[in-house]
Design a protein around this motif. Structure first.
Motif, mmCIF file in Angstrom:
data_model
loop_
_atom_site.group_PDB
_atom_site.id
_atom_site.type_symbol
_atom_site.label_atom_id
_atom_site.label_comp_id
_atom_site.label_asym_id
_atom_site.label_seq_id
_atom_site.Cartn_x
_atom_site.Cartn_y
_atom_site.Cartn_z
ATOM 1 N N SER A 145 0.840 -1.216 0.000
ATOM 2 C CA SER A 145 0.000 0.000 0.000
ATOM 3 C C SER A 145 0.869 1.257 0.000
ATOM 4 O O SER A 145 0.472 2.279 -0.579
ATOM 5 C CB SER A 145 -0.956 0.009 1.194
ATOM 6 O OG SER A 145 -0.241 0.050 2.405
ATOM 7 N N LEU A 207 -3.673 -6.227 -3.160
ATOM 8 C CA LEU A 207 -4.508 -5.786 -2.041
ATOM 9 C C LEU A 207 -5.914 -6.376 -2.083
ATOM 10 O O LEU A 207 -6.661 -6.256 -1.114
ATOM 11 C CB LEU A 207 -4.642 -4.253 -2.035
ATOM 12 C CG LEU A 207 -3.454 -3.447 -1.520
ATOM 13 C CD1 LEU A 207 -3.716 -1.965 -1.731
ATOM 14 C CD2 LEU A 207 -3.217 -3.734 -0.038
ATOM 15 N N ILE B 163 -6.471 2.854 -0.293
ATOM 16 C CA ILE B 163 -5.659 1.627 -0.210
ATOM 17 C C ILE B 163 -5.140 1.413 1.212
ATOM 18 O O ILE B 163 -4.886 0.285 1.617
ATOM 19 C CB ILE B 163 -4.522 1.547 -1.265
ATOM 20 C CG1 ILE B 163 -3.547 2.708 -1.181
ATOM 21 C CG2 ILE B 163 -5.107 1.443 -2.675
ATOM 22 C CD1 ILE B 163 -2.419 2.624 -2.221
ATOM 23 N N ASN B 164 -5.054 2.484 1.982
ATOM 24 C CA ASN B 164 -4.671 2.316 3.383
ATOM 25 C C ASN B 164 -5.807 1.715 4.206
ATOM 26 O O ASN B 164 -5.566 0.908 5.106
ATOM 27 C CB ASN B 164 -4.189 3.640 3.969
ATOM 28 C CG ASN B 164 -2.723 3.845 3.672
ATOM 29 O OD1 ASN B 164 -1.871 3.326 4.378
ATOM 30 N ND2 ASN B 164 -2.421 4.523 2.578
ATOM 31 N N ILE B 167 -5.735 -2.126 3.155
ATOM 32 C CA ILE B 167 -4.684 -2.997 3.713
ATOM 33 C C ILE B 167 -4.939 -3.260 5.197
ATOM 34 O O ILE B 167 -4.665 -4.357 5.694
ATOM 35 C CB ILE B 167 -3.252 -2.466 3.442
ATOM 36 C CG1 ILE B 167 -2.230 -3.613 3.554
ATOM 37 C CG2 ILE B 167 -2.894 -1.295 4.359
ATOM 38 C CD1 ILE B 167 -0.861 -3.320 2.972
#
Lengths: 211, 211
Positions: A145, A207, B163-164, B167
């Motif tokens: 990420s 992801l 995307i953080n 994850i």
């Protein structure tokens, strides 16, 4: 140097009522962030047993990412200074026909100079995107990420530099120069977009991101 | 605070071999840059005769952009600190079954906390994109490339935050929490992408950009 300002001060400068720093400097910072995030992925991959077979390649990526980070911070600063030159030309006297002609020539010269910086920023962002592609493909999956964040930052830098080239070219009368720089910009944007698309697909797959 | 570091120092911290600051902080800075560039467009529009009819609206946009810039810098800092909490949980002892269970619970708790920050960053970036749309549609056309730079920066912030979130959710076992946050993320990304698409189209049209 703009990069000596604190992050907070830099954003305040950017937000302020002066034409520089503006989008051109923002492009440098975005690209620089991208390069830094590529370095982070390399740092957290090199030395791990599981990634021993890619350690040498990651070390090469790290070396290049570090120098691109440095270059992009310099371009962030140079963009603001080159724009100061354009502003100085605009404030030249325009009383007589001779003064008008000299002022126009100085503005045109300033704009051509100011176009070089975002073209160099474009080229540097393409390189960051190429490195980011390797980092997300082969680096430590636990920080994919962060690699993806690097892809997104460098892509913002690329496109921001492209619109800065475009707005300068819109004001330049030398058609040969305009066509040359336009062609250069298009080739760099294409290369950057291709690297970004490939890198982003890898990030999404790793992801499990359906966005 | 990370935002008290110089730009150069912050990028060096980002590039370094520690997990924080990482992509989450990069999302805050990208969003903050977007907000700053929206403010710049407002500052260079308000008070110009040609734009008198939009001055009040630009003033309202400016006020909101300033507070979002501040919020996003705080989120940049909070992301790094929330990640420190996760790392602290990972380093708890795991000798006995009781210790293992306590460690797992602390990690899960830390990850849930660490998910809140990028969700808030997402929401703030959506707001920046909405303001950027107004800024490029109605602001001073001479700085439309700076507004476009704001759109690109805020969009990088949005997707980086997404995307953080992803994850973190990948490591969280509480399915109810995961589905709630996933739904929140998707709704925010959709809203942000819609604002970005509209704003980008305006930037392209005004610049004559065929990219």
């Amino acid at each position: 140097m703009l990069s000596d300002l604190s992050v907070r001060e830099f954003l305040d400068e950017l937000a302020g009522a002066s034409a520089a720093p503006g989008g051109g400097s923002a492009a440098g910072l975005a690209g620089g962030q991208g390069a830094a995030l590529v370095s982070m992925v390399c740092e957290l991959t090199i030395g791990r047993k599981k990634y021993a077979d890619v350690a040498a390649e990651m070390q090469a990526v790290l070396t290049q990412a570090r120098s691109l980070q440095q270059l992009l911070l310099e371009l962030m600063d140079r963009d603001a200074r080159s724009y100061d030159a354009v502003m100085a030309a605009y404030s030249l006297p325009k009383g007589s026909p001779e003064q008008k002609a000299a002022r126009s020539a100085a503005i045109q010269q300033g704009l051509k100079g100011a176009t070089e910086v975002p073209v160099q920023t474009l080229a540097a962002c393409v390189q960051v995107l190429e490195l980011a592609k390797v980092a997300v493909a082969k680096g430590n999956i636990n920080v994919v990420s962060d690699g993806g964040a690097g892809v997104l930052a460098a892509y913002a830098g690329l496109m921001t530099a492209a619109i800065n080239v475009r707005i300068n070219l819109n004001a330049i009368v030398d058609e040969v120069f305009v066509q040359e720089q336009e062609a250069k910009m298009r080739a760099l944007v294409s290369a950057g977009q291709a690297a970004r698309d490939q890198a982003w697909q890898i990030v999404r797959d790793k992801l499990g991101l359906a966005l």
